[in-house]
Scaffold this motif. Structure first.
Motif, PDB file in Angstrom:
ATOM      1  N   GLY A 158      47.860  40.772  47.984  1.00 41.08           N
ATOM      2  CA  GLY A 158      48.992  39.909  48.012  1.00 41.08           C
ATOM      3  C   GLY A 158      49.025  38.771  46.833  1.00 41.08           C
ATOM      4  N   LEU A 159      48.607  39.320  45.635  1.00 44.17           N
ATOM      5  CA  LEU A 159      48.766  38.371  44.863  1.00 44.17           C
ATOM      6  C   LEU A 159      50.084  38.571  43.732  1.00 44.17           C
ATOM      7  CD1 LEU A 159      45.083  38.193  43.786  1.00 44.17           C
ATOM      8  CD2 LEU A 159      46.282  36.765  45.314  1.00 44.17           C
ATOM      9  N   ASN A 160      50.067  37.658  42.941  1.00 43.89           N
ATOM     10  CA  ASN A 160      51.600  37.814  41.867  1.00 43.89           C
ATOM     11  C   ASN A 160      51.020  38.094  40.515  1.00 43.89           C
ATOM     12  OD1 ASN A 160      54.236  37.839  40.924  1.00 43.89           O
ATOM     13  ND2 ASN A 160      54.052  35.789  40.703  1.00 43.89           N
ATOM     14  N   GLN A 161      50.835  39.044  40.035  1.00 43.86           N
ATOM     15  CA  GLN A 161      50.436  39.079  38.693  1.00 43.86           C
ATOM     16  C   GLN A 161      51.504  38.727  37.689  1.00 43.86           C
ATOM     17  OE1 GLN A 161      48.495  42.727  35.893  1.00 43.86           O
ATOM     18  NE2 GLN A 161      50.397  43.158  36.718  1.00 43.86           N
ATOM     19  N   VAL A 162      51.368  37.741  36.739  1.00 44.61           N
ATOM     20  CA  VAL A 162      52.256  37.459  35.543  1.00 44.61           C
ATOM     21  C   VAL A 162      51.502  37.598  34.430  1.00 44.61           C
ATOM     22  CG1 VAL A 162      53.652  35.234  34.607  1.00 44.61           C
ATOM     23  CG2 VAL A 162      52.931  35.546  36.999  1.00 44.61           C
ATOM     24  N   PRO A 163      51.966  38.781  33.582  1.00 45.60           N
ATOM     25  CA  PRO A 163      51.156  39.237  32.407  1.00 45.60           C
ATOM     26  C   PRO A 163      51.575  38.566  31.392  1.00 45.60           C
ATOM     27  CG  PRO A 163      52.738  40.951  33.308  1.00 45.60           C
ATOM     28  CD  PRO A 163      52.722  39.932  34.348  1.00 45.60           C
ATOM     29  N   ILE A 164      50.973  38.207  30.348  1.00 46.98           N
ATOM     30  CA  ILE A 164      51.358  37.632  29.046  1.00 46.98           C
ATOM     31  C   ILE A 164      51.774  38.825  28.248  1.00 46.98           C
ATOM     32  CG2 ILE A 164      50.698  36.378  26.998  1.00 46.98           C
ATOM     33  CD1 ILE A 164      48.779  34.848  28.638  1.00 46.98           C
ATOM     34  N   GLU A 165      51.078  39.935  28.085  1.00 51.10           N
ATOM     35  CA  GLU A 165      51.414  40.930  27.469  1.00 51.10           C
ATOM     36  C   GLU A 165      51.505  42.082  28.438  1.00 51.10           C
ATOM     37  OE1 GLU A 165      48.293  41.375  24.366  1.00 51.10           O
ATOM     38  OE2 GLU A 165      48.318  39.135  23.855  1.00 51.10           O
ATOM     39  N   GLY A 166      52.086  43.366  27.806  1.00 50.16           N
ATOM     40  CA  GLY A 166      52.227  44.551  28.567  1.00 50.16           C
ATOM     41  C   GLY A 166      51.057  45.376  28.933  1.00 50.16           C
ATOM     42  N   PHE A 216      46.495  44.515  35.964  1.00 52.40           N
ATOM     43  CA  PHE A 216      45.961  43.983  37.575  1.00 52.40           C
ATOM     44  C   PHE A 216      46.841  44.268  38.750  1.00 52.40           C
ATOM     45  CE2 PHE A 216      43.597  41.894  34.298  1.00 52.40           C
ATOM     46  CZ  PHE A 216      42.239  42.105  34.451  1.00 52.40           C
ATOM     47  N   GLY A 217      47.859  45.085  38.424  1.00 51.53           N
ATOM     48  CA  GLY A 217      49.078  45.273  39.553  1.00 51.53           C
ATOM     49  C   GLY A 217      48.454  45.911  40.291  1.00 51.53           C
ATOM     50  N   TYR A 218      47.415  46.811  40.491  1.00 53.86           N
ATOM     51  CA  TYR A 218      46.915  47.384  41.797  1.00 53.86           C
ATOM     52  C   TYR A 218      46.153  46.597  42.473  1.00 53.86           C
ATOM     53  CZ  TYR A 218      48.615  51.712  39.548  1.00 53.86           C
ATOM     54  OH  TYR A 218      49.354  52.805  39.122  1.00 53.86           O
ATOM     55  N   LEU A 219      45.339  45.776  41.630  1.00 52.68           N
ATOM     56  CA  LEU A 219      44.433  44.544  42.655  1.00 52.68           C
ATOM     57  C   LEU A 219      45.343  43.740  43.309  1.00 52.68           C
ATOM     58  CD1 LEU A 219      41.246  43.170  41.110  1.00 52.68           C
ATOM     59  CD2 LEU A 219      43.030  41.538  42.159  1.00 52.68           C
ATOM     60  N   CYS A 220      46.593  43.278  42.541  1.00 49.80           N
ATOM     61  CA  CYS A 220      47.276  42.381  42.974  1.00 49.80           C
ATOM     62  C   CYS A 220      48.083  42.769  44.319  1.00 49.80           C
ATOM     63  CB  CYS A 220      48.108  41.596  42.139  1.00 49.80           C
ATOM     64  SG  CYS A 220      47.228  40.642  40.859  1.00 49.80           S
ATOM     65  N   ASP A 241      49.411  33.112  42.492  1.00 50.70           N
ATOM     66  CA  ASP A 241      49.906  33.562  41.166  1.00 50.70           C
ATOM     67  C   ASP A 241      48.658  33.729  39.969  1.00 50.70           C
ATOM     68  OD1 ASP A 241      52.634  33.285  41.732  1.00 50.70           O
ATOM     69  OD2 ASP A 241      52.480  31.307  41.891  1.00 50.70           O
ATOM     70  N   VAL A 242      48.657  34.700  39.249  1.00 51.44           N
ATOM     71  CA  VAL A 242      47.457  35.086  38.494  1.00 51.44           C
ATOM     72  C   VAL A 242      48.216  35.355  37.205  1.00 51.44           C
ATOM     73  CG1 VAL A 242      45.557  36.364  38.030  1.00 51.44           C
ATOM     74  CG2 VAL A 242      46.152  36.044  40.454  1.00 51.44           C
ATOM     75  N   ILE A 243      48.007  34.431  36.161  1.00 54.52           N
ATOM     76  CA  ILE A 243      48.580  34.567  34.902  1.00 54.52           C
ATOM     77  C   ILE A 243      47.304  35.566  33.986  1.00 54.52           C
ATOM     78  CG2 ILE A 243      49.098  33.753  32.652  1.00 54.52           C
ATOM     79  CD1 ILE A 243      50.427  31.375  34.055  1.00 54.52           C
ATOM     80  N   VAL A 244      47.597  36.751  33.539  1.00 54.10           N
ATOM     81  CA  VAL A 244      46.853  37.294  32.772  1.00 54.10           C
ATOM     82  C   VAL A 244      47.024  37.774  31.498  1.00 54.10           C
ATOM     83  CG1 VAL A 244      45.629  38.531  34.948  1.00 54.10           C
ATOM     84  CG2 VAL A 244      47.808  39.489  33.907  1.00 54.10           C
ATOM     85  N   ALA A 245      46.301  38.122  30.510  1.00 51.98           N
ATOM     86  CA  ALA A 245      46.603  38.395  29.063  1.00 51.98           C
ATOM     87  C   ALA A 245      47.412  39.813  29.063  1.00 51.98           C
ATOM     88  CB  ALA A 245      45.496  38.358  28.277  1.00 51.98           C
ATOM     89  N   HIS A 246      46.784  40.678  29.866  1.00 52.72           N
ATOM     90  CA  HIS A 246      46.938  42.030  29.765  1.00 52.72           C
ATOM     91  C   HIS A 246      47.782  42.623  31.213  1.00 52.72           C
ATOM     92  CE1 HIS A 246      44.656  46.213  29.560  1.00 52.72           C
ATOM     93  NE2 HIS A 246      46.362  46.393  29.519  1.00 52.72           N
TER      94      HIS A 246
END
Length: 301
Positions: free
Chosen positions: A208-216, A200-204, A192-197
């Motif tokens: 095999g990572l799960n992007q959890v964005p704070i903002e869109g 990182f959808g393509y990287l995740c 799980d990777v919490i990111v501000a923006h």
């Protein structure tokens, strides 16, 4: 429209389209990744001008009249596409230089649709909005480099072998980078990777990572209190120890969330633009991607 936005300090003078080996192509690029990829493929056969100034967040940037004047004299314009440069189509239609070769570098890449949270916190599709950050997957970056290479060959066929050799070299480097990401991230226990923006959808997706964005998708959007509370709860439940932010955007919200759960904040760079200092130090796409890999490795152990 053409008179708004940040002004670029880069100027350029050039002649008609180039047809001989001793004349360089004049290439304009929309923002940093396109500049870096074009520079690598074109080498000493091109003069490249990056339109978005160093250290400037490119999402809402718009070209000035002087930028348009420069494009009128260019041989090639390289842009990402996928709704990254909202101004590109209108500007291209306005140009009188009909010999200009425009390169939508993301052409041929399967795009991820953009999403946002509704009032109930459910993810909703946003129609034709796509995540433009395709370059954060090395395999997508290889496609973008190939599209750029093909345009250079079209504009300057006498130097076809030169552009092909450069592409072959950097395509192999991207394969190596892709393997480094797979080998490093695959065995890590946390995903799980919490990111501000939401960049990182393509990287995740690639690793095999799960992007959890704070903002869109827009980095200057502000999350509402309910979204911040959801992120804090998610971080606690999943033992997230690092909240990622990025250099060109305020870390305020990421820091608030990190403080709430006793986590650290670290930079995860979407490579939308490097500072003058970073470029002077020799940083480029590859070095920053490897910095990102080290940060992810530390956060997900």
């Amino acid at each position: 429209f053409l008179m708004t936005g940040c002004s670029s300090s880069t100027t350029n003078s050039n002649s008609e389209n180039k047809n001989t080996q001793d004349e360089k192509l004049t290439v304009y690029t929309s923002f940093y990744p396109m500049y870096d990829f074009a520079s690598k493929i074109g080498g000493d056969k091109i003069t490249v001008v990056n339109m978005v100034p160093a250290g400037t967040e490119p999402h809402d940037w718009e070209p000035t009249a002087s930028d348009i004047t420069g494009l009128e004299k260019a041989d090639i314009f390289v842009y990402n596409g996928a709704n990254m440069e909202h101004w590109a189509e209108d500007v291209l239609e306005s140009l009188s230089n009909k010999d200009l070769i425009s390169v939508e570098a993301s052409k041929g890449i399967s795009l991820m649709e953009g999403h946002e949270e509704d009032e109930e916190g459910q993810s909703e599709e946003e129609g034709e909005e796509y995540d433009p950050h395709v370059w954060l997957s090395p395999m997508n970056a290889k496609v973008e480099m190939e599209n750029i290479k093909n345009a250079f060959v079209q504009a300057d066929p006498d130097n076809k072998d030169y552009y092909e050799e450069n592409y072959t070299k950097y395509a192999a480097d991207l394969d190596t980078l892709d393997k480094e990401f797979k080998d490093t991230l695959s065995p890590l226990p946390n995903k799980d990777v919490i990111v501000a923006h939401q960049a990182f959808g393509y990287l995740c997706a690639a690793y095999g990572l799960n992007q959890v964005p704070i903002e869109g998708l827009s980095p200057d959007s502000e999350p509402d209190p309910a979204r911040v509370a959801d992120i804090i709860e998610f971080a606690k439940e999943h033992n997230v120890t690092v909240i990622f932010f990025e250099e060109l955007v305020s870390p305020k919200v990421a820091q608030t969330i990190a403080d709430s759960i006793g986590a650290k904040t670290k930079v995860l760079n979407p490579i939308e633009g490097l500072s003058d200092e970073q470029q002077a130090a020799g940083d480029d796409y590859f070095s920053v991607m490897r910095q990102n890999l080290e940060e992810l490795k530390t956060a997900l152990q």
